[in-house]
Design a protein around this motif. Structure first.
Motif, PDB file in Angstrom:
ATOM      1  N   GLY A 119       0.813  -1.215   0.000  1.00 43.04           N
ATOM      2  CA  GLY A 119       0.000   0.000   0.000  1.00 43.04           C
ATOM      3  C   GLY A 119       0.846   1.265   0.000  1.00 43.04           C
ATOM      4  N   GLU A 120       2.007   1.221   0.648  1.00 40.88           N
ATOM      5  CA  GLU A 120       2.891   2.381   0.690  1.00 40.88           C
ATOM      6  C   GLU A 120       3.455   2.742  -0.685  1.00 40.88           C
ATOM      7  OE1 GLU A 120       5.833   1.376   3.614  1.00 40.88           O
ATOM      8  OE2 GLU A 120       4.401   1.597   5.278  1.00 40.88           O
ATOM      9  N   LEU A 121       3.434   1.788  -1.604  1.00 41.66           N
ATOM     10  CA  LEU A 121       3.880   2.099  -2.968  1.00 41.66           C
ATOM     11  C   LEU A 121       2.971   3.140  -3.609  1.00 41.66           C
ATOM     12  CD1 LEU A 121       4.753  -1.459  -4.336  1.00 41.66           C
ATOM     13  CD2 LEU A 121       6.362   0.320  -3.588  1.00 41.66           C
ATOM     14  N   ALA A 122       1.691   3.100  -3.230  1.00 46.64           N
ATOM     15  CA  ALA A 122       0.696   4.071  -3.680  1.00 46.64           C
ATOM     16  C   ALA A 122       0.645   4.217  -5.198  1.00 46.64           C
ATOM     17  CB  ALA A 122       0.929   5.429  -3.008  1.00 46.64           C
ATOM     18  N   ARG A 127      -2.571  -0.749  -6.096  1.00 49.25           N
ATOM     19  CA  ARG A 127      -3.999  -0.715  -5.732  1.00 49.25           C
ATOM     20  C   ARG A 127      -4.758  -1.841  -6.418  1.00 49.25           C
ATOM     21  NH1 ARG A 127      -6.205   3.995  -7.976  1.00 49.25           N
ATOM     22  NH2 ARG A 127      -6.727   2.671  -9.717  1.00 49.25           N
ATOM     23  N   ASP A 128      -4.538  -2.005  -7.713  1.00 47.08           N
ATOM     24  CA  ASP A 128      -5.226  -3.071  -8.452  1.00 47.08           C
ATOM     25  C   ASP A 128      -4.876  -4.442  -7.881  1.00 47.08           C
ATOM     26  OD1 ASP A 128      -6.297  -1.087 -10.033  1.00 47.08           O
ATOM     27  OD2 ASP A 128      -4.972  -1.474 -11.737  1.00 47.08           O
ATOM     28  N   TYR A 129      -3.604  -4.619  -7.548  1.00 51.12           N
ATOM     29  CA  TYR A 129      -3.189  -5.898  -6.968  1.00 51.12           C
ATOM     30  C   TYR A 129      -3.902  -6.145  -5.637  1.00 51.12           C
ATOM     31  CZ  TYR A 129      -0.617  -9.579  -4.779  1.00 51.12           C
ATOM     32  OH  TYR A 129      -0.315 -10.757  -4.147  1.00 51.12           O
ATOM     33  N   LEU A 130      -3.964  -5.132  -4.795  1.00 48.70           N
ATOM     34  CA  LEU A 130      -4.603  -5.279  -3.489  1.00 48.70           C
ATOM     35  C   LEU A 130      -6.098  -5.551  -3.616  1.00 48.70           C
ATOM     36  CD1 LEU A 130      -2.667  -2.493  -1.586  1.00 48.70           C
ATOM     37  CD2 LEU A 130      -2.536  -4.968  -1.156  1.00 48.70           C
ATOM     38  N   VAL A 131      -6.740  -4.927  -4.587  1.00 47.43           N
ATOM     39  CA  VAL A 131      -8.171  -5.188  -4.824  1.00 47.43           C
ATOM     40  C   VAL A 131      -8.357  -6.645  -5.238  1.00 47.43           C
ATOM     41  CG1 VAL A 131     -10.108  -4.660  -6.376  1.00 47.43           C
ATOM     42  CG2 VAL A 131      -8.802  -2.798  -5.335  1.00 47.43           C
ATOM     43  N   ASP A 148      -8.467  -2.216   3.032  1.00 49.70           N
ATOM     44  CA  ASP A 148      -8.116  -0.905   3.598  1.00 49.70           C
ATOM     45  C   ASP A 148      -6.935  -0.276   2.878  1.00 49.70           C
ATOM     46  OD1 ASP A 148     -10.167  -1.264   5.422  1.00 49.70           O
ATOM     47  OD2 ASP A 148      -8.829  -1.787   7.098  1.00 49.70           O
ATOM     48  N   ALA A 149      -5.919  -1.085   2.591  1.00 52.19           N
ATOM     49  CA  ALA A 149      -4.739  -0.567   1.892  1.00 52.19           C
ATOM     50  C   ALA A 149      -5.100  -0.116   0.481  1.00 52.19           C
ATOM     51  CB  ALA A 149      -3.647  -1.624   1.858  1.00 52.19           C
ATOM     52  N   ALA A 150      -5.947  -0.873  -0.198  1.00 51.21           N
ATOM     53  CA  ALA A 150      -6.367  -0.489  -1.553  1.00 51.21           C
ATOM     54  C   ALA A 150      -7.156   0.811  -1.527  1.00 51.21           C
ATOM     55  CB  ALA A 150      -7.197  -1.609  -2.178  1.00 51.21           C
ATOM     56  N   GLU A 151      -8.040   0.939  -0.539  1.00 52.17           N
ATOM     57  CA  GLU A 151      -8.846   2.167  -0.428  1.00 52.17           C
ATOM     58  C   GLU A 151      -7.989   3.378  -0.088  1.00 52.17           C
ATOM     59  OE1 GLU A 151     -11.902   1.221   2.403  1.00 52.17           O
ATOM     60  OE2 GLU A 151     -12.821  -0.251   1.042  1.00 52.17           O
ATOM     61  N   GLY A 152      -6.843   3.159   0.551  1.00 50.37           N
ATOM     62  CA  GLY A 152      -5.954   4.251   0.918  1.00 50.37           C
ATOM     63  C   GLY A 152      -5.142   4.797  -0.241  1.00 50.37           C
ATOM     64  N   ILE A 153      -5.200   4.125  -1.374  1.00 55.54           N
ATOM     65  CA  ILE A 153      -4.466   4.575  -2.565  1.00 55.54           C
ATOM     66  C   ILE A 153      -5.444   5.293  -3.482  1.00 55.54           C
ATOM     67  CG2 ILE A 153      -3.087   3.881  -4.572  1.00 55.54           C
ATOM     68  CD1 ILE A 153      -2.262   1.379  -2.981  1.00 55.54           C
ATOM     69  N   GLN A 154      -5.142   6.520  -3.778  1.00 55.88           N
ATOM     70  CA  GLN A 154      -6.048   7.320  -4.622  1.00 55.88           C
ATOM     71  C   GLN A 154      -5.871   7.007  -6.076  1.00 55.88           C
ATOM     72  OE1 GLN A 154      -8.532   9.111  -3.405  1.00 55.88           O
ATOM     73  NE2 GLN A 154      -7.869   8.450  -1.394  1.00 55.88           N
TER      74      GLN A 154
END
Length: 154
Positions: A119-122, A127-131, A148-154
């Motif tokens: 998630g810190e990669l932002a 994001r797609d991977y986390l979803v 949560d991590a995916a949602e934290g990436i805009q």
């Protein structure tokens, strides 16, 4: 010849040897195809004794070694592996990440820590991977962390 070395390597793998040292030696072959096949073979054979050699191969741009490391690494080796996140392309890391998150022998807290680091990669790719990861996981703390991590990436 490359085809002969590949066939020999495939023959060794088919025998599922107890000692994978001859396969690990192929990580130093002059041909990229042979090095890649050797790395993938070590992972599929569960050749934990050769994780350090796989890290050396990864440093030498045998990108398939990442997937094998994802299958085999434990504890500090996993931490070492995740230090490559951001140094290697995310596409290179994705198959290895899939291996890590599919493993039952990796503790939940370790997986959650890795999710936070992804998630810190932002990036859009992260994001797609986390979803995708969250959608593949059963309900629980790891799935929640991925969401949560995916949602934290805009």
């Amino acid at each position: 010849r490359v085809q002969v070395r590949l066939a020999a390597l495939q023959g060794l793998v088919a025998l599922r040897p107890r000692d994978a040292a001859p396969i690990a030696l192929a990580l130093n072959d002059g041909e990229a195809q042979v090095r890649a096949a050797a790395a993938l073979a070590l992972g599929s054979l569960g050749a934990r004794a050769h994780v350090d050699r796989l890290f050396v191969a990864l440093d030498r741009r045998v990108l398939e070694a990442a997937q094998a490391i994802g299958q085999l690494a434990r504890g500090e080796e996993l931490e070492r592996f995740f230090s490559y996140l951001g140094r290697l392309s995310f596409d290179t890391m994705t198959p290895a990440l899939q291996e890590v998150f599919a493993r039952n022998d990796v503790p939940a807290e370790t997986k959650i820590g890795f999710i936070h680091r992804i998630g810190e990669l932002a990036t859009t790719g992260a994001r797609d991977y986390l979803v995708d990861l969250a959608s593949s996981l059963p309900n629980g703390e790891i799935k929640n962390a991925a969401q949560d991590a995916a949602e934290g990436i805009q």
